[in-house]
Design a protein around this motif. Structure first.
Motif, PDB file in Angstrom:
ATOM      1  N   CYS B  11       0.854  -1.188   0.000  1.00  0.00           N
ATOM      2  CA  CYS B  11       0.000   0.000   0.000  1.00  0.00           C
ATOM      3  C   CYS B  11       0.885   1.231   0.000  1.00  0.00           C
ATOM      4  O   CYS B  11       1.756   1.393   0.851  1.00  0.00           O
ATOM      5  CB  CYS B  11      -0.901   0.019   1.224  1.00  0.00           C
ATOM      6  SG  CYS B  11      -1.720   1.596   1.491  1.00  0.00           S
ATOM      7  N   SER B  12       0.623   2.107  -0.977  1.00  0.00           N
ATOM      8  CA  SER B  12       1.463   3.289  -1.127  1.00  0.00           C
ATOM      9  C   SER B  12       1.378   4.215   0.069  1.00  0.00           C
ATOM     10  O   SER B  12       2.360   4.850   0.449  1.00  0.00           O
ATOM     11  CB  SER B  12       1.060   4.048  -2.382  1.00  0.00           C
ATOM     12  OG  SER B  12       1.350   3.277  -3.516  1.00  0.00           O
ATOM     13  N   VAL B  13       0.194   4.299   0.670  1.00  0.00           N
ATOM     14  CA  VAL B  13       0.043   5.156   1.837  1.00  0.00           C
ATOM     15  C   VAL B  13       0.901   4.617   2.978  1.00  0.00           C
ATOM     16  O   VAL B  13       1.614   5.363   3.654  1.00  0.00           O
ATOM     17  CB  VAL B  13      -1.447   5.261   2.257  1.00  0.00           C
ATOM     18  CG1 VAL B  13      -1.589   6.081   3.519  1.00  0.00           C
ATOM     19  CG2 VAL B  13      -2.277   5.856   1.144  1.00  0.00           C
ATOM     20  N   ALA B  14       0.864   3.295   3.172  1.00  0.00           N
ATOM     21  CA  ALA B  14       1.652   2.673   4.240  1.00  0.00           C
ATOM     22  C   ALA B  14       3.144   2.917   4.031  1.00  0.00           C
ATOM     23  O   ALA B  14       3.870   3.240   4.978  1.00  0.00           O
ATOM     24  CB  ALA B  14       1.362   1.176   4.302  1.00  0.00           C
ATOM     25  N   ARG B  15       3.602   2.790   2.797  1.00  0.00           N
ATOM     26  CA  ARG B  15       5.029   2.999   2.522  1.00  0.00           C
ATOM     27  C   ARG B  15       5.433   4.438   2.802  1.00  0.00           C
ATOM     28  O   ARG B  15       6.509   4.715   3.304  1.00  0.00           O
ATOM     29  CB  ARG B  15       5.350   2.669   1.052  1.00  0.00           C
ATOM     30  CG  ARG B  15       5.143   1.210   0.693  1.00  0.00           C
ATOM     31  CD  ARG B  15       6.191   0.311   1.310  1.00  0.00           C
ATOM     32  NE  ARG B  15       6.023  -1.044   0.841  1.00  0.00           N
ATOM     33  CZ  ARG B  15       6.654  -1.541  -0.235  1.00  0.00           C
ATOM     34  NH1 ARG B  15       7.490  -0.809  -0.928  1.00  0.00           N
ATOM     35  NH2 ARG B  15       6.431  -2.789  -0.605  1.00  0.00           N
ATOM     36  N   THR B  16       4.551   5.354   2.469  1.00  0.00           N
ATOM     37  CA  THR B  16       4.848   6.761   2.753  1.00  0.00           C
ATOM     38  C   THR B  16       4.907   6.989   4.257  1.00  0.00           C
ATOM     39  O   THR B  16       5.750   7.738   4.754  1.00  0.00           O
ATOM     40  CB  THR B  16       3.785   7.668   2.112  1.00  0.00           C
ATOM     41  OG1 THR B  16       3.735   7.402   0.720  1.00  0.00           O
ATOM     42  CG2 THR B  16       4.117   9.133   2.333  1.00  0.00           C
TER      43      THR B  16
END
Lengths: 168, 168
Positions: B11-16
């Motif tokens: 998940c891109s949000v999690a990575r950010t």
DNA sequence: CAGCGTCAGTTTCTTTTGGGAACTCACTGG
DNA sequence: CCAGTGAGTTCCCAAAAGAAACTGACGCTG
């Protein structure tokens, strides 16, 4: 830990962090934004502790970015849904997603969005509301706004002056 | 607390959030973005503990969103500056700022940005890169992207299917 | 109609972190 | 030569997060 609240701070970023300033809240919000609306579903999806999820949902409701909608009584069971304010906050998630898509997944986005107006997969970009052109940090310089508080942020004021000098 | 890392999450949000997922990192980044570039200045401005600032700067440098630039040796002293990746991440801060400006300050923004291209105070809005029109959550629906991992996110997959059905 | 499953939380206990404040070093300016 | 600056480090304590079990009111199923 006596966590510091940013409620009094004269900074929009700090105030926003009062709502989403921890590791889980943005992910909870993301789940709600993509339609995962129930306690158990969010907990299973994210794998966070039920205690923390309870707390996070409470503060989201307090800040009025999320509402609890009962879908049955006895026992009471709820859907969590974004409010209008929550939709505005979701723009922050969208920005996080774009960053992650680019730098963590090399453009292979796990989730994309289809723009209903044009029916195409969209990658929203920030555009200047004055001239319509794209804005990226570096294309703009920070200035004191109408709500700036010189007393509260002397270090910031100094930095702004330096930038103003450099660009004059 | 045994903080969970999101590095593996699909998940891109999690990575950010692996980069800016706590109360202080976004503010540290904000300070660097507006030109507050030294350890002591950041610490004085934000009032966070020196220990935590040290840790946050370290992880920012590890994630390559910030670089340490020595401005003197002996004793070594540094400026912290945003990298290209850091500039992309600053778009998230800009989104946070817009939210805070609107909902915490009622439009009386403490800090504004002047767009160098058109020389006007700008409030960046998200625009569809396909049709150019403004995008807000609610104007778009989530879909599986090329990097979606069905195994890793069954709950998300289910939610996406429900939305697809609702909009078909 | 007894028992299992679902949903939305609580509770308890332990591990980690964050805050505060003092301490360290290596200069530098007066 | 003595205070000040800049960038950290160290120590202790309080507050949060994690894990996992427990609660309670159904509803479904054999």
């Amino acid at each position: 830990m006596q966590r510091s609240s940013f409620g009094e701070q004269s900074c929009s970023v700090a105030r926003t962090l009062d709502v989403i300033g921890d590791r889980w809240t943005p992910l909870v919000l993301r789940d709600i934004a993509i339609g995962i609306s129930r306690f158990d579903a969010i907990q299973r999806d994210l794998g966070l502790s039920r205690k923390v999820l309870t707390q996070r949902l409470e503060t989201l409701v307090e800040h009025e970015v999320v509402v609890r909608v009962a879908y049955q009584d006895n026992p009471p069971r709820y859907d969590y849904r974004l409010t209008e304010k929550g939709n505005d906050l979701a723009m922050v998630l969208l920005a996080m997603q774009q960053f992650g898509d680019k730098w963590a997944f090399g453009g292979q986005a796990p989730i994309t969005w289809k723009h209903l107006a044009c029916d195409q997969v969209t990658a929203p970009v920030a555009c200047c509301d004055q001239c319509g052109e794209q804005v990226r940090p570096g294309d703009a310089i920070p200035l004191r706004g109408p709500g700036f508080d010189e007393q509260a942020s002397p270090v910031v004021g100094e930095a702004l002056d330096q930038i103003a000098v450099a660009f004059s």
